[in-house]
Design a protein around this motif. Sequence first.
Motif, PDB file in Angstrom:
ATOM      1  N   VAL A 466       0.920  -1.249  -0.020  1.00 35.20           N
ATOM      2  CA  VAL A 466      -0.006   0.036   0.077  1.00 35.20           C
ATOM      3  C   VAL A 466       0.892   1.240  -0.009  1.00 35.20           C
ATOM      4  CG1 VAL A 466      -1.797   1.333   1.183  1.00 35.20           C
ATOM      5  CG2 VAL A 466      -1.768  -1.308   1.150  1.00 35.20           C
ATOM      6  N   GLN A 467       0.420   2.368  -0.854  1.00 34.98           N
ATOM      7  CA  GLN A 467       1.369   3.330  -1.034  1.00 34.98           C
ATOM      8  C   GLN A 467       1.422   4.003   0.249  1.00 34.98           C
ATOM      9  OE1 GLN A 467       2.657   4.296  -3.999  1.00 34.98           O
ATOM     10  NE2 GLN A 467       4.043   5.915  -3.151  1.00 34.98           N
ATOM     11  N   GLY A 468       2.810   4.269   0.618  1.00 30.95           N
ATOM     12  CA  GLY A 468       3.015   5.022   2.018  1.00 30.95           C
ATOM     13  C   GLY A 468       3.155   4.103   3.090  1.00 30.95           C
ATOM     14  N   ARG A 469       2.996   2.986   3.061  1.00 33.65           N
ATOM     15  CA  ARG A 469       2.835   2.136   4.314  1.00 33.65           C
ATOM     16  C   ARG A 469       4.138   0.948   4.056  1.00 33.65           C
ATOM     17  NH1 ARG A 469      -2.956  -0.153   5.398  1.00 33.65           N
ATOM     18  NH2 ARG A 469      -1.996  -0.721   7.500  1.00 33.65           N
ATOM     19  N   GLU A 470       4.882   0.655   5.040  1.00 31.16           N
ATOM     20  CA  GLU A 470       6.042  -0.099   5.213  1.00 31.16           C
ATOM     21  C   GLU A 470       5.425  -1.270   5.760  1.00 31.16           C
ATOM     22  OE1 GLU A 470       9.004   1.701   7.034  1.00 31.16           O
ATOM     23  OE2 GLU A 470       9.640   3.048   5.553  1.00 31.16           O
ATOM     24  N   GLY A 471       6.360  -2.703   5.567  1.00 31.30           N
ATOM     25  CA  GLY A 471       6.045  -3.793   6.409  1.00 31.30           C
ATOM     26  C   GLY A 471       5.242  -4.821   5.464  1.00 31.30           C
ATOM     27  N   LEU A 472       4.642  -4.229   4.269  1.00 30.99           N
ATOM     28  CA  LEU A 472       3.625  -5.064   3.377  1.00 30.99           C
ATOM     29  C   LEU A 472       4.185  -5.767   2.245  1.00 30.99           C
ATOM     30  CD1 LEU A 472       0.656  -2.570   3.751  1.00 30.99           C
ATOM     31  CD2 LEU A 472       0.991  -4.684   5.037  1.00 30.99           C
ATOM     32  N   GLY A 473       5.665  -6.190   2.251  1.00 36.55           N
ATOM     33  CA  GLY A 473       6.263  -6.730   1.092  1.00 36.55           C
ATOM     34  C   GLY A 473       5.530  -8.277   1.302  1.00 36.55           C
ATOM     35  N   TYR A 474       6.284  -9.389   0.497  1.00 38.63           N
ATOM     36  CA  TYR A 474       6.306 -10.632   0.458  1.00 38.63           C
ATOM     37  C   TYR A 474       6.307 -11.366   1.767  1.00 38.63           C
ATOM     38  CZ  TYR A 474       6.685 -15.437  -1.074  1.00 38.63           C
ATOM     39  OH  TYR A 474       6.705 -16.796  -1.444  1.00 38.63           O
ATOM     40  N   ILE A 475       7.424 -10.682   2.715  1.00 39.49           N
ATOM     41  CA  ILE A 475       7.143 -11.028   4.032  1.00 39.49           C
ATOM     42  C   ILE A 475       6.614 -10.115   4.774  1.00 39.49           C
ATOM     43  CG2 ILE A 475       8.960 -11.515   5.902  1.00 39.49           C
ATOM     44  CD1 ILE A 475      11.054 -12.153   3.958  1.00 39.49           C
ATOM     45  N   GLN A 476       5.768 -10.223   5.222  1.00 32.94           N
ATOM     46  CA  GLN A 476       4.750  -9.217   6.097  1.00 32.94           C
ATOM     47  C   GLN A 476       5.312  -8.901   7.523  1.00 32.94           C
ATOM     48  OE1 GLN A 476       0.601  -9.173   5.198  1.00 32.94           O
ATOM     49  NE2 GLN A 476       0.826 -10.052   3.492  1.00 32.94           N
ATOM     50  N   THR A 477       5.699  -7.795   7.916  1.00 33.19           N
ATOM     51  CA  THR A 477       6.196  -7.503   9.108  1.00 33.19           C
ATOM     52  C   THR A 477       5.283  -6.117  10.065  1.00 33.19           C
ATOM     53  OG1 THR A 477       7.945  -6.162   8.377  1.00 33.19           O
ATOM     54  CG2 THR A 477       8.557  -8.576   8.883  1.00 33.19           C
ATOM     55  N   ARG A 478       4.432  -5.920   9.121  1.00 31.96           N
ATOM     56  CA  ARG A 478       3.791  -4.556   9.843  1.00 31.96           C
ATOM     57  C   ARG A 478       2.758  -4.920  10.899  1.00 31.96           C
ATOM     58  NH1 ARG A 478       2.836   0.531   8.060  1.00 31.96           N
ATOM     59  NH2 ARG A 478       1.007   1.509   8.995  1.00 31.96           N
ATOM     60  N   TRP A 479       2.823  -4.155  11.930  1.00 35.60           N
ATOM     61  CA  TRP A 479       1.960  -4.118  13.085  1.00 35.60           C
ATOM     62  C   TRP A 479       1.008  -3.195  12.824  1.00 35.60           C
ATOM     63  CZ3 TRP A 479       3.587  -5.474  18.636  1.00 35.60           C
ATOM     64  CH2 TRP A 479       4.776  -6.277  18.647  1.00 35.60           C
ATOM     65  N   GLU A 480      -0.203  -3.167  13.347  1.00 32.24           N
ATOM     66  CA  GLU A 480      -1.310  -2.254  13.533  1.00 32.24           C
ATOM     67  C   GLU A 480      -1.116  -1.881  14.851  1.00 32.24           C
ATOM     68  OE1 GLU A 480      -5.322  -3.164  12.589  1.00 32.24           O
ATOM     69  OE2 GLU A 480      -4.882  -4.151  10.673  1.00 32.24           O
ATOM     70  N   GLU A 481       0.072  -0.817  15.168  1.00 26.97           N
ATOM     71  CA  GLU A 481       0.626  -0.439  16.505  1.00 26.97           C
ATOM     72  C   GLU A 481      -0.352   0.059  17.293  1.00 26.97           C
ATOM     73  OE1 GLU A 481       4.711   0.842  16.661  1.00 26.97           O
ATOM     74  OE2 GLU A 481       4.731   0.887  14.745  1.00 26.97           O
TER      75      GLU A 481
END
Length: 605
Positions: A466-481
Amino acid sequence: MGNIRNVKDYNMQEKRILPRRRGGVLLCVLGCLFVFFVKTEKDLAAAGNILWTAGYVGSTLLWTVLLGCLLGVIGAFVVYRVAERPAPEGDCNGGRNGAGKDNAVFGRSAAWIQRRSGAQVFFGSLLLLCLAWLPVYLAYYPGICAYDAPVQTGQIVEHYYFDHHPIVHTLLLQGMLWLGTQLCGSMNAGMALYTALQMLLLAGSMSYGVLVLHRRQVAAGWQIVMLLLGMFFPFHWYMSVSMTKDTVFSAFLLLQLISLTDLLLEDRREWRPGVRDLLFFIGTVGMILFRNNGKYAMIVLLAFLFLAVCFGKRARKLWGRLFTVSVAAFCIGLFVLSAVFSATHAEQGDRREMLSMPIQQMARCMIYHGGVGVLPEDDGTMSEQDRALVNDFILDEAYRDYDPGIADPVKRHTNTYVVRYRSGDFLRTYFHLLKAYPGDMINAALAVDAGFLSPFDVTHAAVNEVQGREGLGYIQTRWEEDTLNNRGIYKDSKWPGLYDRLETWADGNGYLELPVLKYLFVPGSYLWLYLALAAILVIVDRKRYCLPLAVIAGYYGTMLLGPTVQMRYVYPVMLALPYLVALMCGTGRKTENEKTETEIKQGQR
């Protein structure tokens, strides 16, 4: 010359290799399938749409046959060259006697491993795997809370359960969060405890795989490679600390597949189950409990086992025992799920996940033929009746949000009531669209499954971005902090420098920059590797070892009908493949059943 031919003929009889012509045809068919999907996926990615005209179909089939048969001939040459190689004299294990025959690189380590006891191999492997993953655990402490973490922790906090995510996994997480709160007064400590338990489960199943290789006297080089792969394959690092059902499912699936292969190698023709049957039982129950599609994979295995019981006369006791254990595990798994549902008063989740493929196909037909004005190519030829049902099924004109690579934008706005209670109308419209627009239906399927079908596909790496959001590649590491912080779960890295490096590699899809090695990471390689393994097993007359691949086939079926390509979906088959190859191809000794069948066939000659 005659002596050479006699030696070769004897070797063919002893190994019972499929005649070269039949094996070549099998590999040519596999090669043609590979070329077809690689070419069509490439064309679809380049043009965005494929017009299945007679000219395109003809040229595609021509290239498919020419290149596919070339690959098949090359593959047949390699497979038969290796399979027909005579075993060294005095080597009952087909040249795999241990460290003395291994690559010099492994030399002393291989000899040392071969002298270890089973307990030393298992616990040594477990320790080394945990030590290798420990830095990643510290970097991502208390774990990577991406994927389903916000939804599952929300169920726990609100005490409201539904089965879109496996209830047993949600309860396991709840128990660890409660334990952390009781022992340390912190939900975050509970999440760290859960991650540690998950690491142990995954490392334990992998260590068991190394133990079985050791017990089966597979060359020590194989054992070392399996251990090093477990320690340093980057996806093991990330998935071992990712709070997701897929990691636990992978551990149980690996236990099930290794135990099943071990039982086939053991070939114990008795009705009474043993320890390996128990491990197979545990693995089967676990994989059913920790992924909703685990039971569908088991149905495929049960079907093949039933056929083996009916037609496998020479080993009927073995097939009967395996079938009985499988049925018992299947029933126990479903019973436990039912009991947990009853105890937690959980609600049945919406089944729209199972409708991902028809959702994508109908949405694509709508924007290409529904007269909705999304694309200039829209010819408006869809009938009013079909349009009406699609609008009832896909609410708020969500087909306008159609994304070829992922069903979620449309799927979340579907009305599954239409499928459940107006199934006749739904099926009539679906098959009418399939008849009227077969090319668009095929394109929709190819687009959403591109990552599974072609090793050269790269769209899988960006499907969640998603534009402007990190951690959403093939390996997902993004938290909904914000969400997780309010529940007492927050990032608390103990190794920030390593965290930054791991995040950069994951978020930038760094695996795609690795020449050649990247094909060990991309999802599209694994379907063809499994199919190649199955073909080789058929050629060298080890067809019985295709049985564990039936589980993989069932699991792949659910993925190909799923909403998108994600690493966590592919991870179970990535994890299992090296161990299955090592056991099925690295074990030189024949089972008693194989020896008996060879002797019978030679006696008939």
